[in-house]
Design a protein around this motif. Structure first.
Motif, mmCIF file in Angstrom:
data_model
loop_
_atom_site.group_PDB
_atom_site.id
_atom_site.type_symbol
_atom_site.label_atom_id
_atom_site.label_comp_id
_atom_site.label_asym_id
_atom_site.label_seq_id
_atom_site.Cartn_x
_atom_site.Cartn_y
_atom_site.Cartn_z
ATOM 1 N N GLN A 103 0.826 -1.205 0.000
ATOM 2 C CA GLN A 103 0.000 0.000 0.000
ATOM 3 C C GLN A 103 0.861 1.256 0.000
ATOM 4 O O GLN A 103 0.568 2.225 -0.711
ATOM 5 C CB GLN A 103 -0.930 -0.015 1.214
ATOM 6 N N GLN A 104 1.928 1.224 0.793
ATOM 7 C CA GLN A 104 2.818 2.378 0.832
ATOM 8 C C GLN A 104 3.527 2.565 -0.504
ATOM 9 O O GLN A 104 3.685 3.698 -0.986
ATOM 10 C CB GLN A 104 3.850 2.201 1.957
ATOM 11 N N ALA A 105 3.936 1.430 -1.115
ATOM 12 C CA ALA A 105 4.591 1.518 -2.423
ATOM 13 C C ALA A 105 3.633 2.061 -3.476
ATOM 14 O O ALA A 105 4.020 2.878 -4.324
ATOM 15 C CB ALA A 105 5.116 0.139 -2.836
ATOM 16 N N ASP A 106 2.370 1.610 -3.431
ATOM 17 C CA ASP A 106 1.379 2.114 -4.382
ATOM 18 C C ASP A 106 1.128 3.605 -4.166
ATOM 19 O O ASP A 106 1.001 4.370 -5.131
ATOM 20 C CB ASP A 106 0.080 1.328 -4.225
ATOM 21 N N LYS A 107 1.081 4.001 -2.909
ATOM 22 C CA LYS A 107 0.898 5.422 -2.598
ATOM 23 C C LYS A 107 2.078 6.242 -3.100
ATOM 24 O O LYS A 107 1.899 7.317 -3.699
ATOM 25 C CB LYS A 107 0.729 5.593 -1.087
ATOM 26 N N ASN A 108 3.287 5.715 -2.869
ATOM 27 C CA ASN A 108 4.482 6.419 -3.352
ATOM 28 C C ASN A 108 4.502 6.489 -4.873
ATOM 29 O O ASN A 108 4.901 7.509 -5.453
ATOM 30 C CB ASN A 108 5.740 5.718 -2.848
ATOM 31 N N TYR A 109 4.062 5.389 -5.526
ATOM 32 C CA TYR A 109 4.044 5.372 -6.992
ATOM 33 C C TYR A 109 3.073 6.421 -7.533
ATOM 34 O O TYR A 109 3.403 7.152 -8.479
ATOM 35 C CB TYR A 109 3.644 3.979 -7.481
ATOM 36 N N ALA A 113 4.032 9.508 -9.753
ATOM 37 C CA ALA A 113 3.404 9.675 -11.070
ATOM 38 C C ALA A 113 2.778 11.061 -11.196
ATOM 39 O O ALA A 113 2.864 11.699 -12.258
ATOM 40 C CB ALA A 113 2.347 8.591 -11.276
ATOM 41 N N GLU A 114 2.153 11.529 -10.121
ATOM 42 C CA GLU A 114 1.571 12.873 -10.148
ATOM 43 C C GLU A 114 2.657 13.932 -10.298
ATOM 44 O O GLU A 114 2.503 14.891 -11.063
ATOM 45 C CB GLU A 114 0.765 13.107 -8.874
ATOM 46 N N ARG A 115 3.747 13.750 -9.562
ATOM 47 C CA ARG A 115 4.852 14.706 -9.679
ATOM 48 C C ARG A 115 5.445 14.695 -11.081
ATOM 49 O O ARG A 115 5.757 15.747 -11.650
ATOM 50 C CB ARG A 115 5.942 14.373 -8.656
ATOM 51 N N LEU A 116 5.583 13.481 -11.643
ATOM 52 C CA LEU A 116 6.120 13.376 -12.999
ATOM 53 C C LEU A 116 5.193 14.048 -14.007
ATOM 54 O O LEU A 116 5.655 14.736 -14.930
ATOM 55 C CB LEU A 116 6.320 11.907 -13.363
ATOM 56 N N ALA A 117 3.877 13.852 -13.828
ATOM 57 C CA ALA A 117 2.923 14.487 -14.742
ATOM 58 C C ALA A 117 3.015 16.007 -14.654
ATOM 59 O O ALA A 117 2.962 16.706 -15.677
ATOM 60 C CB ALA A 117 1.508 14.013 -14.418
ATOM 61 N N VAL A 118 3.164 16.518 -13.433
ATOM 62 C CA VAL A 118 3.292 17.969 -13.263
ATOM 63 C C VAL A 118 4.573 18.473 -13.923
ATOM 64 O O VAL A 118 4.575 19.506 -14.618
ATOM 65 C CB VAL A 118 3.268 18.327 -11.765
#
Length: 295
Positions: A103-109, A113-118
């Motif tokens: 769950q933590q890994a999915d949250k980090n991913y 991903a959001e940071r990369l999109a930004v």
């Protein structure tokens, strides 16, 4: 001469029986038990008593053996059960830890991903800002402009082409860099303000319909991909038109619809779903519409 008599004891009671029975035996070995057979009855009784005692002793030993064996099996079963419970608890604990890590890994991913999109969006905006002054000229009419190693020659020939097709004189001082390849001419204008040559060409490019010359803004690779995908929809008559303005891609789905920007892949997917639902509704309405009756 009289016979001497001796006492004989049954072999079943030699070992200390409570009531040993004896028989009078003459010196020559003959028994004086009597005519009614009491000696045989005593032997049978002793045998029965012996069998009962042996059975009781064997039953007690067998019961103790069974009880001991059952106790050993129960102990082994309890040990195995305890080990299984301990193992299950350990596995459950480790599984919980793995789920938490997942769950933590999915949250980090998702966060990355959001940071990369930004970051990609910011980079795309910077790239488009650098391309803001560029226009791309393409189409069969560009073949009239011969390929030249000198950019200023290409610029003058393009000016002559615009003059002949649009009756408009380009200001050569507003033309900066010129790039030419086999299919298109890319021109960088030094000013993009209202009233500039670039402003005029973008606003009046519809006047070039049917001339074989097309003008479009230079876009980043991502925005160009969005534009190309929308052009596919237009060629399939799924949308009315697509165009760009100040580097932003716009789409008009129907003649009565107003332009809407398409800035991301998610927006393009929403448009696809909207068109699919619209097409499905039209098919349903067509299937329920009244048809000409046959007489």
């Amino acid at each position: 001469m009289g016979r001497n008599k001796r006492k004989t004891v049954s072999p079943l009671h030699k070992d200390g029986g409570k009531n040993p029975r004896t028989a009078d035996v003459d010196d020559d070995g003959s028994s004086q038990a009597g005519q009614d057979g009491d000696g045989d009855v005593d032997v049978i009784t002793d045998l029965k008593e012996f069998i009962r005692s042996e059975n009781a002793r064997n039953s007690k030993s067998l019961a103790e053996e069974i009880r001991r064996h059952n106790d050993e099996r129960m102990t082994a079963l309890e040990t195995s059960l305890s080990f299984a419970l301990t193992t299950n608890e350990t596995l459950a604990k480790r599984l919980g830890e793995v789920e938490q890590r997942a769950q933590q890994a999915d949250k980090n991913y998702r966060h990355q991903a959001e940071r990369l999109a930004v970051m990609e969006e910011q980079l795309d905006q910077l790239q488009q800002r650098e391309m803001h002054g560029w226009l791309v000229f393409s189409g069969p009419a560009t073949a009239r402009v011969p390929r030249s190693s000198r950019g200023e020659d290409t610029a003058r020939q393009l000016r002559d082409l615009i003059q002949s097709l649009m009756n408009y004189d380009l200001d050569m001082s507003q033309i900066g860099e010129v790039q030419r390849d086999e299919r298109q001419i890319r021109v960088h204008f030094t000013t993009v303000a209202a009233g500039s040559d670039r402003f005029f060409l973008v606003r009046n490019k519809t006047r070039l319909r049917g001339t074989g010359l097309y003008i479009r803004e230079r876009l980043t690779p991502f925005r160009q991909w969005l534009f190309n995908e929308l052009m596919k929809l237009k060629r399939n008559s799924l949308i009315s038109t697509v165009f760009t303005r100040e580097g932003t891609v716009f789409v008009v789905t129907s003649q009565h619809d107003r332009p809407r920007p398409v800035r991301s892949e998610a927006a393009l997917e929403r448009l696809w779903r909207h068109l699919a639902e619209q097409s499905a509704n039209q098919r349903i309405e067509a299937s329920h519409s009244p048809r000409d009756a046959l007489f």
